[in-house]
Design a protein around this motif. Structure first.
Motif, mmCIF file in Angstrom:
data_model
loop_
_atom_site.group_PDB
_atom_site.id
_atom_site.type_symbol
_atom_site.label_atom_id
_atom_site.label_comp_id
_atom_site.label_asym_id
_atom_site.label_seq_id
_atom_site.Cartn_x
_atom_site.Cartn_y
_atom_site.Cartn_z
ATOM 1 N N MET A 5 5.222 -1.917 -13.970
ATOM 2 C CA MET A 5 6.473 -1.201 -14.150
ATOM 3 C C MET A 5 6.439 0.065 -13.302
ATOM 4 N N ALA A 6 7.618 0.689 -13.198
ATOM 5 C CA ALA A 6 7.776 1.838 -12.305
ATOM 6 C C ALA A 6 6.639 2.861 -12.426
ATOM 7 N N GLY A 7 6.326 3.236 -13.654
ATOM 8 C CA GLY A 7 5.369 4.304 -13.867
ATOM 9 C C GLY A 7 3.940 3.938 -13.496
ATOM 10 N N GLU A 8 3.669 2.641 -13.352
ATOM 11 C CA GLU A 8 2.292 2.214 -13.129
ATOM 12 C C GLU A 8 1.866 2.250 -11.671
ATOM 13 N N ILE A 9 2.792 2.568 -10.782
ATOM 14 C CA ILE A 9 2.439 2.592 -9.366
ATOM 15 C C ILE A 9 1.817 3.936 -9.012
ATOM 16 N N ASP A 10 0.629 3.871 -8.423
ATOM 17 C CA ASP A 10 -0.066 5.089 -8.020
ATOM 18 C C ASP A 10 0.389 5.449 -6.610
ATOM 19 N N ILE A 11 1.394 6.299 -6.559
ATOM 20 C CA ILE A 11 2.051 6.607 -5.301
ATOM 21 C C ILE A 11 1.121 7.355 -4.334
ATOM 22 N N GLU A 16 -2.215 7.229 0.616
ATOM 23 C CA GLU A 16 -3.575 7.238 1.177
ATOM 24 C C GLU A 16 -3.808 5.961 1.985
ATOM 25 N N LEU A 17 -3.424 4.826 1.401
ATOM 26 C CA LEU A 17 -3.588 3.531 2.077
ATOM 27 C C LEU A 17 -2.776 3.465 3.367
ATOM 28 N N LEU A 30 9.530 9.432 -3.985
ATOM 29 C CA LEU A 30 9.072 8.089 -3.628
ATOM 30 C C LEU A 30 8.635 7.313 -4.873
ATOM 31 N N GLU A 31 8.098 8.030 -5.818
ATOM 32 C CA GLU A 31 7.644 7.400 -7.051
ATOM 33 C C GLU A 31 8.799 6.712 -7.780
ATOM 34 N N ARG A 32 10.008 7.267 -7.602
ATOM 35 C CA ARG A 32 11.191 6.641 -8.211
ATOM 36 C C ARG A 32 11.727 5.511 -7.348
ATOM 37 N N GLU A 33 11.634 5.655 -5.997
ATOM 38 C CA GLU A 33 12.264 4.679 -5.098
ATOM 39 C C GLU A 33 11.437 3.408 -4.884
ATOM 40 N N ILE A 34 10.151 3.602 -4.694
ATOM 41 C CA ILE A 34 9.331 2.477 -4.245
ATOM 42 C C ILE A 34 9.248 1.297 -5.222
ATOM 43 N N PRO A 35 9.233 1.554 -6.537
ATOM 44 C CA PRO A 35 9.156 0.417 -7.456
ATOM 45 C C PRO A 35 10.336 -0.558 -7.341
ATOM 46 N N ASP A 36 11.429 -0.143 -6.664
ATOM 47 C CA ASP A 36 12.571 -1.048 -6.455
ATOM 48 C C ASP A 36 12.137 -2.367 -5.854
ATOM 49 N N ILE A 37 11.115 -2.305 -5.020
ATOM 50 C CA ILE A 37 10.675 -3.511 -4.317
ATOM 51 C C ILE A 37 10.225 -4.575 -5.319
ATOM 52 N N ARG B 347 11.341 10.713 7.223
ATOM 53 C CA ARG B 347 11.345 10.386 5.801
ATOM 54 C C ARG B 347 11.442 8.881 5.536
ATOM 55 N N GLU B 348 12.405 8.214 6.194
ATOM 56 C CA GLU B 348 12.634 6.794 5.944
ATOM 57 C C GLU B 348 11.425 5.953 6.368
ATOM 58 N N VAL B 349 10.830 6.313 7.493
ATOM 59 C CA VAL B 349 9.693 5.545 8.008
ATOM 60 C C VAL B 349 8.470 5.748 7.109
ATOM 61 N N ARG B 350 8.265 6.984 6.631
ATOM 62 C CA ARG B 350 7.157 7.227 5.705
ATOM 63 C C ARG B 350 7.339 6.356 4.461
ATOM 64 N N SER B 351 8.570 6.321 3.979
ATOM 65 C CA SER B 351 8.851 5.562 2.769
ATOM 66 C C SER B 351 8.624 4.056 2.976
ATOM 67 N N GLN B 352 9.127 3.513 4.088
ATOM 68 C CA GLN B 352 8.956 2.070 4.350
ATOM 69 C C GLN B 352 7.493 1.710 4.566
ATOM 70 N N SER B 353 6.716 2.652 5.139
ATOM 71 C CA SER B 353 5.314 2.372 5.429
ATOM 72 C C SER B 353 4.482 2.247 4.162
ATOM 73 N N MET B 354 5.027 2.707 3.037
ATOM 74 C CA MET B 354 4.261 2.666 1.788
ATOM 75 C C MET B 354 4.642 1.471 0.926
ATOM 76 N N ARG B 355 5.640 0.690 1.356
ATOM 77 C CA ARG B 355 6.094 -0.431 0.532
ATOM 78 C C ARG B 355 5.233 -1.666 0.706
#
Lengths: 101, 355
Positions: A5-11, A16-17, A30-37, B347-355
């Motif tokens: 779930m959203a909160g479980e992602i270590d942003i 770092e990766l 980003l912590e709010r946006e990325i879990p959309d995937i 900003r957008e590229v940083r965000s996409q690179s983390m998906r």
């Protein structure tokens, strides 16, 4: 991962990766946006069961390992773009360390 | 004086070959259009005034020798993610702001052989991530038809360049609509060619299983002229089709229409009416129009948003401050990577690179 779930992602770990220095404020958004995937992954999971498997026609796209170009013909062109060089090498900070930390 | 905003490539071909005007006059007409419109539009990241004039002169010599080809002397604009040896190519990113291409893309080699004139490199959403050209590190591009609006994206600079008469055609790249959508926004014809028909060698990769280079033009005929010039198998791009696998055009022309998808809503009634009347026109020209269903269509967006970021972040791993582009000094190599990418990517590229 897929059930995360959203909160479980270590942003921070993701940044770092991706080898990205990201500020705290941006990490928070980003912590709010990325879990959309993960929502998209869930949609695809629904599709998987009903689709038929197709075997694509394969062909070899690898060229024969022969007739190499003359050694060094591209060296100067490519090195010209490098931020730092030493002779015919690209200079980088030390990668391996002698002593374990 | 040439009316450059209405001139097509096919029309210019006739004018040039009949010596009604020279390639140099044609290039100068585009350059003066740029002088007038560019300050309000910002379609270009760089205009190659001097070399364009030299290329036009060489094109005039080709024409005089009777060696004219379909794009000889035709001014074209090139998206900033396509490499021209010795020229800057930044992909709209700070991380490549001062990068000079080490080699030519295959499409550029082909256009050079045609004797085309390269007018400049066009603005784009950084690394082609975006649909409005507002995500460029070098400021947004405006729609020439109404500068209060966006030109679409990510190839918005190429679309705006053709729409305002700065070039007669342009190259863009399309991963998830980056040619077709800005072409629509700017009243042009844009083509995403079938995957594998145009070499991507020398195109900065975004989503490798999706990326294609394609043309912008004022008419379908012009788009075809550019497509014919750039297509073909390339040993340097293993995903390009061998010529024997090229699909031959079908004899029976059937057009599929996704009726239920189109009528789901979200399309302006005026546009829908226009679309339907275009179908009627096609029918009267001998095409068969057939309603079809694509059951997998509802998964397309989800698949795209999983595949594209995965492929894009893999492709963007190469921008690390070591071999080319921006390099931010730091104590350790890990810090060099992180600082370079953190500062070089938007900003957008940083965000996409983390998906």
């Amino acid at each position: 991962m897929m059930s995360a779930m959203a909160g479980e992602i270590d942003i921070k770990a993701l940044a770092e990766l991706a080898r990205l220095e990201v500020g705290d404020e941006e990490l928070a958004t980003l912590e709010r946006e990325i879990p959309d995937i993960l929502n998209f992954v869930r949609v695809i999971e629904k599709a998987a069961a009903s689709s038929e498997e197709e075997s694509p026609s394969l062909r070899n796209v690898v060229r024969a390992d022969e007739n190499p170009h003359e050694s060094g013909v591209y060296t100067e062109k490519l090195l010209k773009a490098a931020p730092a060089r030493e002779g015919n090498r690209i200079a980088v900070k030390q990668v391996l360390k002698k002593n374990k930390e | 004086m040439l009316d450059i905003t209405a001139l097509t490539i096919a029309g210019a071909r006739k004018g040039l070959d009949k010596k009604e005007y020279s390639a140099q006059e044609l290039t100068n007409a585009c350059l003066s259009e740029i002088e007038k419109r560019e300050p309000n539009i910002h379609a270009f990241l760089e205009v190659w005034m001097d070399s364009a004039r030299d290329e036009a002169k060489a094109a005039d010599e080709m024409i005089a020798r009777g060696e004219s080809r379909s794009l000889t002397g035709i001014p074209l604009a090139i998206k900033d993610n396509i490499l021209i040896e010795g020229r800057r190519a930044s992909s709209g990113s700070k991380i490549l702001e001062n990068y000079e291409a080490s080699y030519n893309a295959t499409v550029i080699e082909k256009l050079k052989r045609e004797g085309a004139v390269f007018i400049g490199r066009t603005n784009m959403d950084e690394f082609a991530m975006g649909s409005s050209t507002e995500n460029s590190a070098f400021g947004p591009t405006k729609n020439p038809h109404d500068t209060a609006r966006v030109p679409g994206g990510s190839s918005g600079g190429s679309a705006a360049a053709v729409a305002c008469g700065a070039a007669l055609g342009a190259l863009g790249s399309d991963t998830g609509g980056s040619i077709r959508q800005p072409a629509a926004f700017c009243g042009l014809v844009g083509l995403k060619p079938t995957y594998g028909s145009v070499s991507r060698f020398g195109l900065m990769a975004m989503g490798s299983s999706l990326d294609q280079i394609g043309p912008f033009a004022k008419t379908v005929a012009d788009a075809e002229i550019i497509f014919e010039a750039i297509k073909g198998h390339d040993p340097l791009d293993s995903t390009s089709f061998p010529s024997e696998e090229e699909a031959s055009p079908p004899q029976r022309k059937v057009i599929g229409v996704l009726r239920s998808f189109i009528e789901r809503g979200g399309i302006d009634p005026e546009m829908l009416a226009n679309f339907n009347s275009a179908l009627e026109q096609l029918k009267s020209r001998g095409f068969t129009v057939k309603e079809v269903e694509l059951p997998s269509l509802e998964y397309a967006l989800a698949v795209y948003y999983v595949l594209m970021p995965a492929e894009a972040s893999t492709n963007l791993a190469r921008y690390d401050g070591i071999r080319y582009g921006l390099s931010t000094p730091a104590e350790t190599i890990q810090e060099v990577y992180k600082k370079t990418r953190g500062q070089g990517f938007g900003r957008e590229v940083r965000s996409q690179s983390m998906r």
